[in-house]
Design a protein around this motif. Structure first.
Motif, PDB file in Angstrom:
ATOM      1  N   ILE A   1     -15.190  -7.383   6.456  1.00  0.00           N
ATOM      2  CA  ILE A   1     -14.387  -6.585   5.527  1.00  0.00           C
ATOM      3  C   ILE A   1     -15.323  -5.666   4.746  1.00  0.00           C
ATOM      4  CG2 ILE A   1     -12.673  -6.601   3.689  1.00  0.00           C
ATOM      5  CD1 ILE A   1     -12.038  -9.497   4.398  1.00  0.00           C
ATOM      6  N   ASP A   2     -15.175  -4.386   4.957  1.00  0.00           N
ATOM      7  CA  ASP A   2     -16.027  -3.400   4.290  1.00  0.00           C
ATOM      8  C   ASP A   2     -15.375  -3.010   2.964  1.00  0.00           C
ATOM      9  OD1 ASP A   2     -17.882  -1.497   3.625  1.00  0.00           O
ATOM     10  OD2 ASP A   2     -17.119   0.025   5.011  1.00  0.00           O
ATOM     11  N   ALA A   3     -15.631  -3.805   1.939  1.00  0.00           N
ATOM     12  CA  ALA A   3     -15.055  -3.545   0.618  1.00  0.00           C
ATOM     13  C   ALA A   3     -16.012  -4.074  -0.446  1.00  0.00           C
ATOM     14  CB  ALA A   3     -13.693  -4.228   0.479  1.00  0.00           C
ATOM     15  N   PRO A   4     -16.073  -3.422  -1.606  1.00  0.00           N
ATOM     16  CA  PRO A   4     -16.886  -3.944  -2.703  1.00  0.00           C
ATOM     17  C   PRO A   4     -16.480  -5.382  -3.015  1.00  0.00           C
ATOM     18  CG  PRO A   4     -16.098  -1.744  -3.207  1.00  0.00           C
ATOM     19  CD  PRO A   4     -15.379  -2.179  -1.971  1.00  0.00           C
TER      20      PRO A   4
ATOM     21  N   ALA B   1       0.824  -1.209   0.000  1.00  0.00           N
ATOM     22  CA  ALA B   1       0.000   0.000   0.000  1.00  0.00           C
ATOM     23  C   ALA B   1       0.858   1.258   0.000  1.00  0.00           C
ATOM     24  CB  ALA B   1      -0.931  -0.002   1.203  1.00  0.00           C
ATOM     25  N   ALA B   2       1.973   1.208   0.703  1.00  0.00           N
ATOM     26  CA  ALA B   2       2.856   2.371   0.782  1.00  0.00           C
ATOM     27  C   ALA B   2       3.637   2.604  -0.509  1.00  0.00           C
ATOM     28  CB  ALA B   2       3.822   2.201   1.954  1.00  0.00           C
ATOM     29  N   SER B   3       3.611   1.616  -1.423  1.00  0.00           N
ATOM     30  CA  SER B   3       4.409   1.696  -2.655  1.00  0.00           C
ATOM     31  C   SER B   3       3.682   2.355  -3.817  1.00  0.00           C
ATOM     32  CB  SER B   3       4.835   0.276  -3.088  1.00  0.00           C
ATOM     33  OG  SER B   3       5.609  -0.352  -2.094  1.00  0.00           O
ATOM     34  N   VAL B   4       2.384   2.657  -3.648  1.00  0.00           N
ATOM     35  CA  VAL B   4       1.571   3.100  -4.780  1.00  0.00           C
ATOM     36  C   VAL B   4       0.946   4.465  -4.499  1.00  0.00           C
ATOM     37  CG1 VAL B   4       1.087   0.719  -5.473  1.00  0.00           C
ATOM     38  CG2 VAL B   4      -0.475   1.887  -3.897  1.00  0.00           C
ATOM     39  N   PRO B   5       0.512   5.171  -5.547  1.00  0.00           N
ATOM     40  CA  PRO B   5      -0.134   6.478  -5.355  1.00  0.00           C
ATOM     41  C   PRO B   5      -1.438   6.369  -4.562  1.00  0.00           C
ATOM     42  CG  PRO B   5       0.571   6.180  -7.635  1.00  0.00           C
ATOM     43  CD  PRO B   5       0.723   4.850  -6.965  1.00  0.00           C
ATOM     44  N   GLU B   6      -1.903   7.508  -4.080  1.00  0.00           N
ATOM     45  CA  GLU B   6      -3.085   7.543  -3.221  1.00  0.00           C
ATOM     46  C   GLU B   6      -4.333   7.008  -3.915  1.00  0.00           C
ATOM     47  OE1 GLU B   6      -3.445   8.169   0.049  1.00  0.00           O
ATOM     48  OE2 GLU B   6      -1.260   8.142   0.035  1.00  0.00           O
ATOM     49  N   ASP B   7      -4.445   7.213  -5.232  1.00  0.00           N
ATOM     50  CA  ASP B   7      -5.666   6.800  -5.927  1.00  0.00           C
ATOM     51  C   ASP B   7      -5.581   5.379  -6.483  1.00  0.00           C
ATOM     52  OD1 ASP B   7      -3.807   7.287  -7.908  1.00  0.00           O
ATOM     53  OD2 ASP B   7      -5.147   8.506  -9.161  1.00  0.00           O
ATOM     54  N   PHE B   8      -4.510   4.671  -6.207  1.00  0.00           N
ATOM     55  CA  PHE B   8      -4.345   3.293  -6.680  1.00  0.00           C
ATOM     56  C   PHE B   8      -5.149   2.361  -5.774  1.00  0.00           C
ATOM     57  CE2 PHE B   8      -2.282  -0.801  -7.170  1.00  0.00           C
ATOM     58  CZ  PHE B   8      -1.919  -0.835  -8.506  1.00  0.00           C
ATOM     59  N   ARG B   9      -5.711   1.301  -6.377  1.00  0.00           N
ATOM     60  CA  ARG B   9      -6.505   0.354  -5.595  1.00  0.00           C
ATOM     61  C   ARG B   9      -6.108  -1.096  -5.891  1.00  0.00           C
ATOM     62  NH1 ARG B   9      -7.035   4.305  -3.357  1.00  0.00           N
ATOM     63  NH2 ARG B   9      -8.922   5.429  -2.720  1.00  0.00           N
TER      64      ARG B   9
ATOM     65  N   GLY C   1      -4.179  -4.435   6.173  1.00  0.00           N
ATOM     66  CA  GLY C   1      -2.953  -3.684   5.967  1.00  0.00           C
ATOM     67  C   GLY C   1      -2.982  -2.778   4.758  1.00  0.00           C
ATOM     68  N   LEU C   2      -3.902  -3.016   3.839  1.00  0.00           N
ATOM     69  CA  LEU C   2      -4.024  -2.144   2.664  1.00  0.00           C
ATOM     70  C   LEU C   2      -4.727  -0.835   2.989  1.00  0.00           C
ATOM     71  CD1 LEU C   2      -4.990  -4.745  -0.102  1.00  0.00           C
ATOM     72  CD2 LEU C   2      -2.783  -3.594   0.184  1.00  0.00           C
ATOM     73  N   GLY C   3      -5.459  -0.802   4.100  1.00  0.00           N
ATOM     74  CA  GLY C   3      -6.169   0.416   4.466  1.00  0.00           C
ATOM     75  C   GLY C   3      -7.148   0.845   3.391  1.00  0.00           C
ATOM     76  N   ALA C   4      -7.157   2.139   3.098  1.00  0.00           N
ATOM     77  CA  ALA C   4      -8.083   2.699   2.108  1.00  0.00           C
ATOM     78  C   ALA C   4      -7.776   2.252   0.689  1.00  0.00           C
ATOM     79  CB  ALA C   4      -8.064   4.217   2.186  1.00  0.00           C
ATOM     80  N   LYS C   5      -6.636   1.629   0.472  1.00  0.00           N
ATOM     81  CA  LYS C   5      -6.272   1.177  -0.876  1.00  0.00           C
ATOM     82  C   LYS C   5      -6.802  -0.212  -1.199  1.00  0.00           C
ATOM     83  CE  LYS C   5      -2.358   4.295  -1.000  1.00  0.00           C
ATOM     84  NZ  LYS C   5      -0.893   4.451  -0.887  1.00  0.00           N
TER      85      LYS C   5
END
Length: 241
Positions: free
Chosen positions: A132-135, A59-67, A98-102
């Motif tokens: 897990i709150d994710a699509p 998660a820390a390796s990618v831009p904020e808008d990456f998913r 560990g991915l958080g918002a990503k």
């Protein structure tokens, strides 16, 4: 109406040498990949667990808008077959947290031998969504899933049915289930996992994704034709990059 996000990527983030000149030269494969595409599907989680710290590093390796979309472990889908898996869901939830918002989505791919059973499906996805709150998208492969009862059950659970190519049944290449998410998985056709898609199919995918975006429906398009390294080129073409 606000346009919805569109996520385009591949199953895994390797950058084969044939595409190297289309990516930055510096950084890890994931860092380089994430400068050209905005999403990836983690398939290795199907075969083995990853530590939470590993997900945090990704998660820390990618831009904020990456998913990231993450594939559920086969211990849940293929071994326990959606039954009595709450302990495994707990473990998986702790890891992918560990991915958080990503964390952009979950992929539940089912074995071809697993038929639709309404009670088991309801209990499983309710337990999964509670933790897990994710699509969430489901890729069933038994013919019993491609009937109105199964479609309605997935819709009620807010689980999208994957539109897959090549399709396993009539209509399986079209999105189904819950209408609040669209998830395409393109495995390669006519030779699964190998074939490169032609310009006509890729142009069709671009039009479909544009339609979903304009309709306000978040959409994913993941290329899984990775065996001969076609996926990355196809994804770049659809992304227009």
């Amino acid at each position: 109406m606000t346009e919805a996000p569109t996520f385009i990527g591949t199953a895994g983030w390797s950058v084969p040498s044939r595409y190297a000149d289309r990516f930055p030269a510096e950084g890890s494969h994931l860092e380089r990949y994430a400068q050209r595409l905005n999403a990836v599907e983690i398939n290795t989680s199907f075969y083995r667990p990853h530590r939470r710290t590993t997900y945090e590093r990704w998660a820390a390796s990618v831009p904020e808008d990456f998913r990231f979309a993450v594939k559920l472990p086969r211990t849940l889908t293929h071994e326990r077959r959606l039954v009595d898996g709450e302990d495994l869901i707990d473990r998986f939830a702790a890891e992918v947290g560990g991915l958080g918002a990503k964390l952009g989505g979950l992929l539940v791919q089912l074995p071809p031998s697993l038929p639709f059973k309404a009670d088991a499906v309801g209990a499983f996805f309710t337990a999964l969504r509670r933790r897990i709150d994710a699509p969430t998208a489901c890729e069933p492969r038994h013919p019993s899933w491609f009937v109105p009862e199964a479609e309605a059950r997935l819709a009620a659970l807010e689980v999208a049915r994957v539109a897959a190519d090549p399709p396993r049944a009539a209509g399986a290449d079209q999105p189904g289930g819950w209408g609040g998410l669209v998830y395409y998985r393109l495995h390669g056709s006519p030779q699964i996992y190998v074939s490169d898609y032609d310009d006509t199919l890729l142009a069709t995918m671009r039009r479909r994704l544009a339609g979903h975006r304009q309709a306000g429906i978040p959409a994913w398009c993941i290329f899984d034709n990775t065996a001969a390294f076609a996926a990355l080129g196809n994804a770049l073409t659809v992304a227009g990059r």
